[in-house]
Design a protein around this motif. Structure first.
Motif, PDB file in Angstrom:
ATOM      1  N   MET A  66      22.635 -42.698  15.988  1.00  0.00           N
ATOM      2  CA  MET A  66      21.928 -41.416  16.100  1.00  0.00           C
ATOM      3  C   MET A  66      20.766 -41.657  17.042  1.00  0.00           C
ATOM      4  SD  MET A  66      19.084 -41.756  13.393  1.00  0.00           S
ATOM      5  CE  MET A  66      18.490 -43.468  13.377  1.00  0.00           C
ATOM      6  N   LEU A  67      19.892 -40.664  17.169  1.00  0.00           N
ATOM      7  CA  LEU A  67      18.725 -40.853  18.027  1.00  0.00           C
ATOM      8  C   LEU A  67      17.566 -40.026  17.477  1.00  0.00           C
ATOM      9  CD1 LEU A  67      17.726 -42.234  20.645  1.00  0.00           C
ATOM     10  CD2 LEU A  67      18.323 -40.133  21.849  1.00  0.00           C
ATOM     11  N   LEU A  68      16.479 -40.716  17.202  1.00  0.00           N
ATOM     12  CA  LEU A  68      15.286 -40.042  16.672  1.00  0.00           C
ATOM     13  C   LEU A  68      14.310 -39.773  17.818  1.00  0.00           C
ATOM     14  CD1 LEU A  68      14.770 -42.346  13.562  1.00  0.00           C
ATOM     15  CD2 LEU A  68      15.603 -39.989  13.540  1.00  0.00           C
ATOM     16  N   PRO A  69      13.409 -38.820  17.640  1.00  0.00           N
ATOM     17  CA  PRO A  69      12.412 -38.593  18.698  1.00  0.00           C
ATOM     18  C   PRO A  69      11.518 -39.824  18.858  1.00  0.00           C
ATOM     19  CG  PRO A  69      12.352 -36.798  17.081  1.00  0.00           C
ATOM     20  CD  PRO A  69      13.228 -37.880  16.518  1.00  0.00           C
ATOM     21  N   PRO A  83       5.189 -37.735  14.322  1.00  0.00           N
ATOM     22  CA  PRO A  83       3.961 -37.123  13.789  1.00  0.00           C
ATOM     23  C   PRO A  83       3.088 -38.195  13.110  1.00  0.00           C
ATOM     24  CG  PRO A  83       5.890 -35.841  13.135  1.00  0.00           C
ATOM     25  CD  PRO A  83       6.399 -37.107  13.758  1.00  0.00           C
ATOM     26  N   PHE A 110       3.242 -38.887   9.280  1.00  0.00           N
ATOM     27  CA  PHE A 110       4.202 -39.788   8.615  1.00  0.00           C
ATOM     28  C   PHE A 110       3.568 -41.168   8.425  1.00  0.00           C
ATOM     29  CE2 PHE A 110       8.332 -37.689  10.523  1.00  0.00           C
ATOM     30  CZ  PHE A 110       7.980 -36.493   9.929  1.00  0.00           C
ATOM     31  N   ARG A 115      18.275 -32.292  13.233  1.00  0.00           N
ATOM     32  CA  ARG A 115      17.205 -31.990  12.277  1.00  0.00           C
ATOM     33  C   ARG A 115      15.892 -31.998  13.029  1.00  0.00           C
ATOM     34  NH1 ARG A 115      17.043 -30.677   6.548  1.00  0.00           N
ATOM     35  NH2 ARG A 115      19.286 -30.382   6.230  1.00  0.00           N
ATOM     36  N   ILE A 167      12.182 -32.890  13.504  1.00  0.00           N
ATOM     37  CA  ILE A 167      11.234 -33.880  12.993  1.00  0.00           C
ATOM     38  C   ILE A 167       9.823 -33.307  13.087  1.00  0.00           C
ATOM     39  CG2 ILE A 167      10.277 -36.201  13.353  1.00  0.00           C
ATOM     40  CD1 ILE A 167      13.141 -36.178  12.147  1.00  0.00           C
ATOM     41  N   SER A 168       9.526 -32.650  14.188  1.00  0.00           N
ATOM     42  CA  SER A 168       8.318 -31.826  14.278  1.00  0.00           C
ATOM     43  C   SER A 168       8.645 -30.708  15.261  1.00  0.00           C
ATOM     44  CB  SER A 168       7.129 -32.674  14.738  1.00  0.00           C
ATOM     45  OG  SER A 168       7.383 -33.211  16.019  1.00  0.00           O
ATOM     46  N   ASN A 177      10.694 -31.298  18.388  1.00  0.00           N
ATOM     47  CA  ASN A 177      11.230 -32.675  18.454  1.00  0.00           C
ATOM     48  C   ASN A 177      12.342 -32.817  17.418  1.00  0.00           C
ATOM     49  OD1 ASN A 177       8.272 -32.691  19.209  1.00  0.00           O
ATOM     50  ND2 ASN A 177       8.857 -34.700  19.954  1.00  0.00           N
ATOM     51  N   TYR A 178      13.539 -33.097  17.894  1.00  0.00           N
ATOM     52  CA  TYR A 178      14.706 -33.145  17.012  1.00  0.00           C
ATOM     53  C   TYR A 178      15.299 -34.544  16.911  1.00  0.00           C
ATOM     54  CZ  TYR A 178      14.634 -28.138  16.799  1.00  0.00           C
ATOM     55  OH  TYR A 178      14.246 -26.861  16.548  1.00  0.00           O
ATOM     56  N   ALA A 179      15.827 -34.839  15.730  1.00  0.00           N
ATOM     57  CA  ALA A 179      16.686 -36.008  15.570  1.00  0.00           C
ATOM     58  C   ALA A 179      18.109 -35.568  15.905  1.00  0.00           C
ATOM     59  CB  ALA A 179      16.622 -36.521  14.136  1.00  0.00           C
ATOM     60  N   TYR A 180      18.775 -36.340  16.760  1.00  0.00           N
ATOM     61  CA  TYR A 180      20.196 -36.134  17.005  1.00  0.00           C
ATOM     62  C   TYR A 180      20.932 -36.972  15.974  1.00  0.00           C
ATOM     63  CZ  TYR A 180      18.232 -34.857  21.562  1.00  0.00           C
ATOM     64  OH  TYR A 180      17.475 -34.308  22.557  1.00  0.00           O
ATOM     65  N   LEU A 181      21.493 -36.306  14.967  1.00  0.00           N
ATOM     66  CA  LEU A 181      22.216 -37.027  13.918  1.00  0.00           C
ATOM     67  C   LEU A 181      23.561 -37.517  14.482  1.00  0.00           C
ATOM     68  CD1 LEU A 181      21.246 -34.812  10.859  1.00  0.00           C
ATOM     69  CD2 LEU A 181      20.050 -36.726  11.924  1.00  0.00           C
TER      70      LEU A 181
END
Lengths: 585, 585
Positions: free
Chosen positions: A69-72, A76, A79, B33, B35-36, B39-43
């Motif tokens: 997957m890939l997170l930003p 913030p 967190f 999803r 995240i802020s 800013n999205y997480a690509y699941l």
């Protein structure tokens, strides 16, 4: 692919400011360029190596049921405030705001983000275990970025995070990931050791590091010469052999040591070994003052100390004399609630020597009353002899707070410890509930009870691997890539591209090898042969095919970069030769 | 791959705050999803779609001799100060400092970085042309991020940069990239138009946008109903047909219009069409005051105005009456150096009406002296009739400063213009020497002369493509992925995983299809059939194989997500059925 179409800015001279071999060669061979201190561009050749490493990582992780997957990158700050790391991480954290004044950081790692993600999406043990990973640029504001990709401000990492409802499931994923990492580093062709790692700053109970031995490495690997034991110096321990002393315990006596500046001075004055002197160090551990006692010959291991207290921050405090206050009546008023801990080696000490201020702190902390210890007397410039901790302070707290030394006995009792330098290339951790507790990520267990999810995390320094491999495998002529991660498999080098026969044959060989699934770089540049040869050695593609005058007889030369060996082969035998070599390099 | 091992947090309800269809569905189907904000997480499912898009992009770009690299996300502010964009980009730029107080930005695009790179590594035309690209997260601090991946703060982009020593070489790369982009969007299965784009903020001479028609699109596409003409509204032009007026030019006359608040009021008072009234707007263009004249029925196109002046910034200024100063003697003192430009449609105007303050500015700027124009009289609340610009101001500067209207004649003279909404998914630009000049990136040309390198840049909104495809192809049950970018090719769904026959057959089918090179998702969850069906529709994998009671007769059902059509097939015919379908979806 034609070399004339790729940006490969090779340089003849060593670039200024590059100290490490890998840094020099990756710059000289046109793989990387610095954009600003600690921020590098991965030029096409480096990118190709990274791409192959990423493919190997993906293949091995996918086998373990981990998914990508890939997170930003922007996290913030909120967190990290919840986990406590916003403060604890210190100046290495890049901080920024958006236009609405919300605080963010650039992620150096993503435990908090992924914990928030799981908290928002998984509520039951039925959806676990899960293991999700990403390969992404990470950020750490190094005070002194150095050694090129080894310690940079923006770097590429694999980070994987596992979530389980039970310790058994965590253990299973941890083992699978350990196995996958082993396969990954094996396939990359790296010389590495798996060693007991420091799980300190990440929290958590168990960890293992993968370290590539290299002179430029910033970690010290401690290993036994007679067993499998290997650990990061930060975590390394040894077998404690407290020699039984047959000396008669003496009573405490105060002696004046006003002119002694250090342990050696006191030892000399009192004619005892430095090992008989207690070294006492005062630390601020998350705001708590802690006095650490060690034998004079030992060095404190701050990492062990921090882990012992499960602390976020630790720093040396001012001396006791400064922290305390010598009152007008000569007594020392100490800050309340000081904690005293002693290294295991202090335990069996007989007739040691200890500074009077430290003695005052111990007496205070243990609530002890001792004959001959007069706290109403100014302790500065004095020591006590006849310090017998088991007799005087039976409740003193002991632990392993020291650095091991080369020659110490391995903790498994087999062999003695040796040191070597290593580059940390991978690290796996059992995080347990360190993050799920602080971020309140709970799941319903089989009994319908809320419990914090149990986590593991697993990282590989992807960009750093380019440096690690280079440190281990380059020679004076340039880079030498292992076949599995080389930017190209074969380098085709017609000495004179203007020669029709050479050019045509070179193109034909390139096409044929590409059709066989090999990645081929064709040096189609109008450069002198010397320039081409030097560049080829510098770039370090495993196999080179040189086309010179003998193409008239249908003969080309095949050279193995690593060994320098050359084979002349007929063009119609070339495929066979390359096949055999490709399998054996 | 087993569905139980992947994080796919589907939701039954539309998530709050999501307006666009694609935003709702990508969230509901567990692809992304937040995240802020922005800013999205690509699941994992979204990541798989991104990975397939990236593969298509790489394959097509590599065919053009472009090569991949990776630049740092953090860009020294200094680079952007040299190009002028550090100020011009405004609040959408994320800015940060490192611990040594050096200014950086998070790259929204990398013209400056790559120009500095080429400046440092290429010094001769012999090393050109080159075309280098990267696929990377980009950053834009949107005031109002919205529509999910359509307008987010952190997004994935392809950005490619070409460098040439001649305009011909730039043209050739530009054409090759245009062709490659066309193939990429074709392969992705997107409905798109290539339209004349706005090269404004990037600088440069020529540009083309790739726009995906969709109701939620933020761009207006203007196209002819009878030719190939298509353009972004910002750039669209029309065929100017200045109708010859047979009216007798009248002399300038001042009329009182004190109570008129707008063009319509003046037109009503003077009993003329709004088209006969001059609309005048005062702009601040990089600090220069510019008065723009248009026919009353037209709307100013600020983009064209900005491009006309090659300006970094443009904003409406206060009214002339405020900018100027009515002196005690009733005259209007104007700021010096005001510039006047008029839209082409003003050119042939006969007996127009113009506000007296605007007239004063024109007279001043043109250095004209006109009968009946008495600048010593307070102009406020007055208009002039009998405004004949060709007669009164023969040196007035004309240009295209208006928005086209639906129904205007296409600029190629064929058909009339229509409007539709589109999502910008790609953009190619001829930058020329915009960046090489400001950053001083020169090369030696064939004649040994230093000249600025000639650049092009080429971008695709990679993450945005997920939204664009979804906006065009989803239905009320969920997502519908084109085969080429679907997260999986086939979804295998045993209705009851506890049924031994169903489970075994499902696993066997999965393995067989995977061995045939297909990506298969096996729904191994212990969920009710209804949940599984709903999730399958939501996720939108092109082909579904359902295993129910008929497995006893070796029969399974194959369903095409897009059409809803189902086929019952014997297990030994399955491979053939899937092969045929896979080719035709």
């Amino acid at each position: 692919m034609r070399q004339s179409k790729i940006l490969i800015p090779t340089q003849k001279q060593d670039p200024a400011g590059a100290e490490a071999l890998s840094h020099k060669l990756l710059l000289r061979a046109g793989f990387i360029r610095q954009i600003s201190a600690g921020n590098y561009a991965y030029l096409p050749l480096a990118y190709r190596v990274l791409a192959r490493i990423k493919t190997i990582i993906r293949e091995e992780l996918d086998r373990t049921d981990a998914t990508e997957m890939l997170l930003p990158t922007m996290i913030p700050a909120e967190f990290w405030k919840k986990s406590g790391r916003y403060a604890a991480y210190g100046p290495e954290l890049f901080r920024l705001k958006n236009r609405h004044d919300t605080d963010f950081i650039l992620g150096p790692t993503h435990e908090e983000t992924v914990t928030e993600l799981i908290k928002a999406t998984v509520s039951s043990y039925k959806k676990l275990p899960l293991n999700i990973y990403q390969i992404q640029s990470k950020y750490r504001d190094e005070d002194r970025p150095r050694y090129g990709l080894l310690r940079s401000r923006e770097f590429m990492m694999l980070d994987s995070y596992s979530f389980a409802a039970s310790d058994e499931d965590l253990d299973q994923t941890y083992r699978a990931m350990r196995q996958a990492f082993t396969k990954i580093f094996d396939r990359i062709g790296l010389d590495y050791q798996s060693i007991i790692g420091d799980s300190g700053s990440m929290g958590g109970s168990d960890s293992m590091e993968f370290s590539a031995p290299a002179a430029v490495g910033e970690d010290t690997i401690v290993y036994s010469d007679n067993s499998e034991y290997a650990a990061n110096l930060e975590m390394a321990t040894n077998l404690v052999m407290n020699k039984k002393s047959h000396a008669e315990p003496q009573s405490l006596q105060v002696v004046a040591t006003a002119n002694c500046k250090n342990v050696a001075d006191v030892a000399a004055l009192l004619e005892v070994s430095t090992d008989q002197i207690i070294k006492s160090l005062l630390y601020d551990v998350d705001g708590q003052l802690v006095l650490v006692l060690l034998r004079g010959s030992q060095t404190v291991n701050e990492n062990k100390l921090q882990n012992f207290f499960n602390a976020d921050r630790l720093q040396l405090a001012d001396a006791i004399e400064t922290k305390g206050q010598v009152l007008q009546d000569g007594t020392l008023a100490l800050p309340s609630k000081m904690v005293v801990v002693a290294d295991e080696y202090v335990h069996g000490m007989v007739n040691g020597v200890i500074g009077a201020p430290a003695m005052a702190v111990i007496v205070n902390s243990q609530g002890a009353k001792l004959p001959n210890v007069d706290l109403t007397t100014d302790p500065i410039g004095k020591h006590y002899t006849g310090f017998n901790p088991s007799r005087d302070f039976p409740d003193l707290q002991y632990g392993d707070f020291r650095m091991v030394n080369e020659g110490d006995i391995s903790p498994d009792g087999s062999g003695v410890l040796h040191f070597t330098k290593g580059i940390e290339v991978g690290h796996i951790f059992k995080l347990g509930t360190r993050y799920s507790t602080s971020l309140d990520a709970t799941i319903l267990d089989e009994n319908g009870r809320q419990q914090p999810v149990i986590m593991g995390c697993y990282g590989i320094g992807v960009s750093r691997l380019l440096s690690a491999v280079t440190e281990q495998q380059a020679d004076e002529n340039g880079l030498i890539w292992p076949r599995s991660i080389a930017p190209f498999d074969v380098h085709v080098l017609p000495i004179n591209i203007k020669d029709e026969k050479q050019r045509t044959l070179a193109e034909q060989i390139t096409t044929n090898l590409e059709n066989d699934g090999l990645e081929v770089l064709l040096d189609d540049r109008k450069e002198r042969a010397g320039v081409k040869f030097a560049d080829a050695d510098l770039i370090g593609i495993p196999i080179r095919i040189t086309l010179g005058k003998k193409v008239a007889e249908d003969i080309v030369e095949v050279k193995i970069r690593k060994t320098g060996e050359t084979i002349e082969t007929r063009v119609d035998d070339l495929k066979n030769t390359i096949d055999i070599l490709a399998k054996n390099i």
